[in-house]
Design a protein around this motif. Structure first.
Motif, PDB file in Angstrom:
ATOM      1  N   TYR A  23     -63.318  -8.925 -14.387  1.00 29.22           N
ATOM      2  CA  TYR A  23     -64.415  -9.007 -12.555  1.00 29.22           C
ATOM      3  C   TYR A  23     -65.324  -7.825 -12.696  1.00 29.22           C
ATOM      4  O   TYR A  23     -65.255  -6.221 -12.993  1.00 29.22           O
ATOM      5  CB  TYR A  23     -63.595  -9.016 -11.378  1.00 29.22           C
ATOM      6  N   ARG A  24     -66.445  -8.538 -11.979  1.00 25.87           N
ATOM      7  CA  ARG A  24     -67.931  -6.945 -11.950  1.00 25.87           C
ATOM      8  C   ARG A  24     -67.711  -6.667 -10.389  1.00 25.87           C
ATOM      9  O   ARG A  24     -67.328  -7.601  -9.201  1.00 25.87           O
ATOM     10  CB  ARG A  24     -68.840  -8.445 -11.656  1.00 25.87           C
ATOM     11  N   ILE A  26     -69.321  -5.292  -7.114  1.00 30.58           N
ATOM     12  CA  ILE A  26     -70.589  -5.128  -7.057  1.00 30.58           C
ATOM     13  C   ILE A  26     -70.819  -4.636  -4.937  1.00 30.58           C
ATOM     14  O   ILE A  26     -69.891  -4.585  -4.949  1.00 30.58           O
ATOM     15  CB  ILE A  26     -71.207  -6.449  -7.012  1.00 30.58           C
ATOM     16  N   TYR A  67     -74.869  -4.028  -9.213  1.00 27.49           N
ATOM     17  CA  TYR A  67     -74.016  -3.640 -10.038  1.00 27.49           C
ATOM     18  C   TYR A  67     -72.709  -1.962 -10.612  1.00 27.49           C
ATOM     19  O   TYR A  67     -73.447  -1.453 -10.687  1.00 27.49           O
ATOM     20  CB  TYR A  67     -74.035  -4.304 -11.379  1.00 27.49           C
ATOM     21  N   GLN A  69     -69.112  -1.874 -11.465  1.00 31.96           N
ATOM     22  CA  GLN A  69     -68.915  -1.799 -12.470  1.00 31.96           C
ATOM     23  C   GLN A  69     -67.932  -2.409 -13.225  1.00 31.96           C
ATOM     24  O   GLN A  69     -67.854  -3.457 -12.907  1.00 31.96           O
ATOM     25  CB  GLN A  69     -67.667  -0.394 -13.022  1.00 31.96           C
ATOM     26  N   THR A  70     -67.854  -3.262 -14.118  1.00 29.33           N
ATOM     27  CA  THR A  70     -66.008  -4.048 -14.455  1.00 29.33           C
ATOM     28  C   THR A  70     -64.949  -3.847 -14.835  1.00 29.33           C
ATOM     29  O   THR A  70     -64.997  -2.792 -15.927  1.00 29.33           O
ATOM     30  CB  THR A  70     -67.306  -4.863 -15.906  1.00 29.33           C
ATOM     31  N   ALA A  76     -59.703  -3.906  -9.919  1.00 30.38           N
ATOM     32  CA  ALA A  76     -60.635  -3.893  -9.233  1.00 30.38           C
ATOM     33  C   ALA A  76     -60.682  -4.199  -7.554  1.00 30.38           C
ATOM     34  O   ALA A  76     -61.537  -3.532  -6.739  1.00 30.38           O
ATOM     35  CB  ALA A  76     -61.892  -5.349  -9.568  1.00 30.38           C
ATOM     36  N   MET A  98     -66.240  -8.914  -5.433  1.00 28.87           N
ATOM     37  CA  MET A  98     -66.251  -8.900  -6.676  1.00 28.87           C
ATOM     38  C   MET A  98     -66.905 -10.574  -7.449  1.00 28.87           C
ATOM     39  O   MET A  98     -66.100 -11.367  -6.647  1.00 28.87           O
ATOM     40  CB  MET A  98     -65.095  -8.331  -7.341  1.00 28.87           C
ATOM     41  N   GLU A  99     -66.877  -9.942  -8.463  1.00 31.46           N
ATOM     42  CA  GLU A  99     -66.721 -11.513  -9.504  1.00 31.46           C
ATOM     43  C   GLU A  99     -66.245 -11.673 -10.449  1.00 31.46           C
ATOM     44  O   GLU A  99     -66.925 -10.606 -11.143  1.00 31.46           O
ATOM     45  CB  GLU A  99     -68.730 -12.027  -9.158  1.00 31.46           C
ATOM     46  N   GLU A 101     -66.924 -12.142 -14.641  1.00 28.87           N
ATOM     47  CA  GLU A 101     -67.614 -11.098 -14.971  1.00 28.87           C
ATOM     48  C   GLU A 101     -67.568 -12.613 -16.141  1.00 28.87           C
ATOM     49  O   GLU A 101     -66.946 -13.810 -16.972  1.00 28.87           O
ATOM     50  CB  GLU A 101     -66.669 -10.897 -16.226  1.00 28.87           C
TER      51      GLU A 101
END
Length: 101
Positions: A23-24, A26, A67, A69-70, A76, A98-99, A101
């Motif tokens: 997950y990214r 944000i 952004y 980090q992933t 996350a 988070m979203e 990847e």
């Protein structure tokens, strides 16, 4: 003479499908949280270098979000919760999302 029994070891290979999804993370800008606090959170909770944390903070400040980090989903979530908790203790509305990847 004693015989030594060697246990049988089974090697299990992880496949990509068995790994946790990424997950990214944000960060979202607000007009209350001080910039130095944002940098402190990014360095202490997300383990970013100071220069990278400053870049992310400024991008979020100018654009509205940035952004970070992933990470694997549970990591996350853990770091976002820690960041929200730390901000809440100081009375700041700092927000991360988070979203996938």
């Amino acid at each position: 003479m004693k015989l030594q029994v060697i246990p049988e070891i089974e090697i299990i290979e992880e496949t990509q499908a068995e790994l946790e999804p990424l997950y990214r993370v944000i960060i979202h800008n607000d007009h209350v949280t001080p910039m130095d606090f944002v940098v402190k959170v990014l360095t202490s909770i997300f383990y970013l270098g100071t220069d990278r944390a400053m870049d992310i903070m400024l991008k979020a400040h100018i654009i509205g979000m940035a952004y970070v980090q992933t990470l694997p989903k549970t990591e996350a979530e853990k770091r976002i919760n820690k960041a929200h908790f730390a901000a809440g203790l100081e009375g700041y509305p700092l927000h991360f999302s988070m979203e996938p990847e």
